[in-house]
Design a protein around this motif. Structure first.
Motif, PDB file in Angstrom:
ATOM      1  N   LEU A  29       0.826  -1.209   0.000  1.00  0.00           N
ATOM      2  CA  LEU A  29       0.000   0.000   0.000  1.00  0.00           C
ATOM      3  C   LEU A  29       0.863   1.263   0.000  1.00  0.00           C
ATOM      4  O   LEU A  29       0.557   2.233  -0.701  1.00  0.00           O
ATOM      5  CB  LEU A  29      -0.943   0.004   1.204  1.00  0.00           C
ATOM      6  CG  LEU A  29      -2.089  -1.010   1.153  1.00  0.00           C
ATOM      7  CD1 LEU A  29      -2.834  -1.039   2.484  1.00  0.00           C
ATOM      8  CD2 LEU A  29      -3.031  -0.682   0.015  1.00  0.00           C
ATOM      9  N   THR A  30       1.934   1.273   0.767  1.00  0.00           N
ATOM     10  CA  THR A  30       2.838   2.417   0.807  1.00  0.00           C
ATOM     11  C   THR A  30       3.463   2.658  -0.558  1.00  0.00           C
ATOM     12  O   THR A  30       3.535   3.793  -1.034  1.00  0.00           O
ATOM     13  CB  THR A  30       3.931   2.198   1.868  1.00  0.00           C
ATOM     14  OG1 THR A  30       3.317   1.989   3.136  1.00  0.00           O
ATOM     15  CG2 THR A  30       4.876   3.385   1.947  1.00  0.00           C
ATOM     16  N   THR A  31       3.909   1.610  -1.207  1.00  0.00           N
ATOM     17  CA  THR A  31       4.496   1.727  -2.546  1.00  0.00           C
ATOM     18  C   THR A  31       3.480   2.295  -3.522  1.00  0.00           C
ATOM     19  O   THR A  31       3.800   3.189  -4.318  1.00  0.00           O
ATOM     20  CB  THR A  31       4.989   0.350  -3.030  1.00  0.00           C
ATOM     21  OG1 THR A  31       5.948  -0.147  -2.098  1.00  0.00           O
ATOM     22  CG2 THR A  31       5.608   0.449  -4.411  1.00  0.00           C
ATOM     23  N   PHE A  32       2.255   1.814  -3.470  1.00  0.00           N
ATOM     24  CA  PHE A  32       1.206   2.297  -4.361  1.00  0.00           C
ATOM     25  C   PHE A  32       0.951   3.785  -4.152  1.00  0.00           C
ATOM     26  O   PHE A  32       0.857   4.556  -5.105  1.00  0.00           O
ATOM     27  CB  PHE A  32      -0.081   1.493  -4.120  1.00  0.00           C
ATOM     28  CG  PHE A  32      -1.229   1.935  -4.957  1.00  0.00           C
ATOM     29  CD1 PHE A  32      -1.297   1.621  -6.292  1.00  0.00           C
ATOM     30  CD2 PHE A  32      -2.255   2.691  -4.405  1.00  0.00           C
ATOM     31  CE1 PHE A  32      -2.357   2.044  -7.078  1.00  0.00           C
ATOM     32  CE2 PHE A  32      -3.325   3.123  -5.161  1.00  0.00           C
ATOM     33  CZ  PHE A  32      -3.375   2.792  -6.513  1.00  0.00           C
ATOM     34  N   VAL A  33       0.877   4.212  -2.913  1.00  0.00           N
ATOM     35  CA  VAL A  33       0.616   5.618  -2.607  1.00  0.00           C
ATOM     36  C   VAL A  33       1.782   6.490  -3.076  1.00  0.00           C
ATOM     37  O   VAL A  33       1.575   7.535  -3.702  1.00  0.00           O
ATOM     38  CB  VAL A  33       0.352   5.820  -1.095  1.00  0.00           C
ATOM     39  CG1 VAL A  33       0.385   7.276  -0.712  1.00  0.00           C
ATOM     40  CG2 VAL A  33      -0.980   5.198  -0.718  1.00  0.00           C
ATOM     41  N   VAL A  34       3.006   6.084  -2.803  1.00  0.00           N
ATOM     42  CA  VAL A  34       4.177   6.874  -3.191  1.00  0.00           C
ATOM     43  C   VAL A  34       4.250   7.023  -4.707  1.00  0.00           C
ATOM     44  O   VAL A  34       4.491   8.117  -5.227  1.00  0.00           O
ATOM     45  CB  VAL A  34       5.472   6.240  -2.629  1.00  0.00           C
ATOM     46  CG1 VAL A  34       6.706   6.834  -3.278  1.00  0.00           C
ATOM     47  CG2 VAL A  34       5.530   6.424  -1.123  1.00  0.00           C
ATOM     48  N   ILE A  35       4.005   5.949  -5.428  1.00  0.00           N
ATOM     49  CA  ILE A  35       4.084   5.991  -6.892  1.00  0.00           C
ATOM     50  C   ILE A  35       3.008   6.901  -7.465  1.00  0.00           C
ATOM     51  O   ILE A  35       3.239   7.606  -8.450  1.00  0.00           O
ATOM     52  CB  ILE A  35       3.964   4.568  -7.474  1.00  0.00           C
ATOM     53  CG1 ILE A  35       5.246   3.802  -7.184  1.00  0.00           C
ATOM     54  CG2 ILE A  35       3.684   4.600  -8.967  1.00  0.00           C
ATOM     55  CD1 ILE A  35       5.176   2.329  -7.543  1.00  0.00           C
ATOM     56  N   ASN A  36       1.837   6.933  -6.869  1.00  0.00           N
ATOM     57  CA  ASN A  36       0.734   7.711  -7.424  1.00  0.00           C
ATOM     58  C   ASN A  36       0.613   9.124  -6.883  1.00  0.00           C
ATOM     59  O   ASN A  36       0.067   9.991  -7.554  1.00  0.00           O
ATOM     60  CB  ASN A  36      -0.588   6.967  -7.206  1.00  0.00           C
ATOM     61  CG  ASN A  36      -0.669   5.746  -8.087  1.00  0.00           C
ATOM     62  OD1 ASN A  36      -0.509   5.843  -9.290  1.00  0.00           O
ATOM     63  ND2 ASN A  36      -0.884   4.601  -7.482  1.00  0.00           N
TER      64      ASN A  36
END
Length: 147
Positions: A29-36
């Motif tokens: 979830l953290t990776t998804f948020v950072v990328i977007n």
């Protein structure tokens, strides 16, 4: 056969596998948020700079209408907040100024002013994220000559 006490002790707490699964989900979830989200923040900063430049440009035009000229380069954008000492007709200066305060660009640097401008009658611009002239991407200069 197990007694209820022994069964209760086995069910208390989380297993290592359960904790690892939760940590993996949080990481995804953290990776998804950072990328977007991070690219959106950069775009938002550029759009804020463009909006600030447009606002300062409108204040500059109101100054010109009242005082029959744009502020001198030496007086800078500060002339929109307080009357410059070099003003020929101080009585024409709008009470309260043309802006309450000068905003800083989204990267914390002051906006720049050139009169006469190289792109038009006057130039109002930001040096972008790097705070230096030129650059590409987020570091590119933004000015009132751009749409």
């Amino acid at each position: 056969m197990q007694t209820p006490e022994k069964k209760k002790k086995r069910e208390d707490g989380f297993t290592l596998v359960e904790l690892m699964v939760v940590l993996a989900i949080i990481g995804l979830l953290t990776t998804f948020v950072v990328i977007n989200v991070l690219p959106s923040q950069d775009r938002a900063m550029v759009e804020k700079a463009r909006a600030d430049i447009a606002l300062i440009g409108q204040a500059m035009e109101m100054y010109r209408i009242d005082n029959m000229t744009y502020p001198r380069a030496e007086d800078g954008l500060q002339a929109l907040v307080a009357p410059p000492a070099t003003l020929a007709r101080p009585d024409r200066y709008r009470s309260g100024g043309y802006l309450q305060r000068l905003p800083a660009d989204p990267w914390g640097n002051p906006y720049q002013y050139a009169f006469p401008g190289t792109h038009g009658r006057f130039d109002i611009f930001s040096f972008g994220a790097d705070g230096k002239p030129g650059g590409e991407g987020d570091d590119a200069d933004l000015g009132n000559w751009q749409n």
